[in-house]
Scaffold this active site. Structure first.
Site, PDB file in Angstrom:
ATOM      1  N   SER A   1       0.859  -1.188   0.000  1.00 13.53           N
ATOM      2  CA  SER A   1       0.000   0.000   0.000  1.00 13.53           C
ATOM      3  C   SER A   1       0.891   1.231   0.000  1.00 13.53           C
ATOM      4  CB  SER A   1      -0.901   0.025   1.249  1.00 13.53           C
ATOM      5  OG  SER A   1      -1.535   1.279   1.394  1.00 13.53           O
TER       6      SER A   1
ATOM      7  N   TYR B   1      -1.896  -0.972  10.605  1.00 14.61           N
ATOM      8  CA  TYR B   1      -2.012  -1.360   9.191  1.00 14.61           C
ATOM      9  C   TYR B   1      -0.872  -0.757   8.379  1.00 14.61           C
ATOM     10  CZ  TYR B   1      -3.807  -1.488   4.396  1.00 14.61           C
ATOM     11  OH  TYR B   1      -3.937  -1.675   3.036  1.00 14.61           O
TER      12      TYR B   1
END
Length: 249
Positions: free
Chosen positions: A138, A151
């Site tokens: 990401s 995360y």
């Protein structure tokens, strides 16, 4: 990498980016096997894509990973591509107490899962004429979202692991790639209708196009600025980014 004629296993392939990649690669003439914990999502995806296969997998469970890897090698001896896509994202508070369940489930799913899955298949991949391990990280691994610190940290760690894996497999038949998506309209944080997020279909189309090149990283145009941020003074943009993300819409 070549975009057709592969046998591809995708974790978290029943929804979101995983399903998008699975369907696009299926249409390009690959044998695609998807996995996940939600049987209904797997069945809906394979029903909509005749010829696609599925297997239930809990990436938090080492025993489940080992069993599925063994089954894949036995049932699909030509298996040569792994896409580590399964992931979870939750809001946390790094300045306060982070719940143990959130911490362990996020780290186990997003980081230990890809490492364990790769480890379970890597010796098989080395025997293939051409193979690839593709990790879906990401842009938040490069510019962390403070409200989802755990995360973001797992994605930064996955990027680091990917670099090490690529180095250690240098000279082998196994190519190591990384897909670093921007914010995409998926189920993560209920972002399906989020206007600031990139629609799923154009993301998949652009990602597949880059995947078909010789690039080690699949970074769509919308993600380039965030991917390129790390370096001296990176904290300035991290602050600007998080200030923007916390403003009311």
């Amino acid at each position: 990498m070549k975009l057709s004629g592969n046998t591809i296993f995708i974790t978290g392939g029943g929804s979101g980016i995983g399903r998008g990649l699975a369907e696009a690669l299926h249409k390009l003439g690959n044998q695609v096997i998807i996995s996940g914990r939600r049987k209904g999502h797997l069945e809906a995806t394979t029903k909509a894509n005749p010829g696609m296969q599925s297997v239930e997998l809990n990436v938090e469970d080492p025993a489940s990973i080992a069993a599925v890897a063994q089954k894949l090698i036995a049932d699909y001896p030509a298996l040569n591509v792994l896409i580590n896509n399964a992931g979870i994202m939750q809001i946390d508070n790094a300045a306060g107490v982070i719940e143990e369940d959130l911490l362990t489930s996020t780290v186990t799913t997003n980081l230990l899962g890809p490492i364990r899955m790769t480890s379970a298949l890597i010796e098989h991949f080395k025997k293939q004429e051409s193979a690839a391990v593709i990790n879906v990280s990401s842009v938040l691994g490069f510019v962390p979202l403070a409200m989802s610190a755990v995360y973001s940290s797992t994605k930064a760690a996955l990027h680091s692991y990917t670099l090490s894996l690529r180095y250690t497999l240098g000279g082998s038949s196994v190519k190591v790639l990384e897909i670093a998506p921007p914010w995409v309209q998926t189920d993560l944080l209920n972002s399906n209708e989020e206007p600031r997020a990139m629609p799923l279909a154009p993301f998949i189309a652009e990602a597949i196009k880059v995947l078909g090149t010789d690039s080690d990283e699949v970074v769509v145009e919308q993600a380039v600025m965030l991917r390129n941020n790390p370096g001296p003074g990176e904290g300035t943009f991290v602050k600007q980014f998080n200030d923007m993300m916390t403003q009311p819409q």
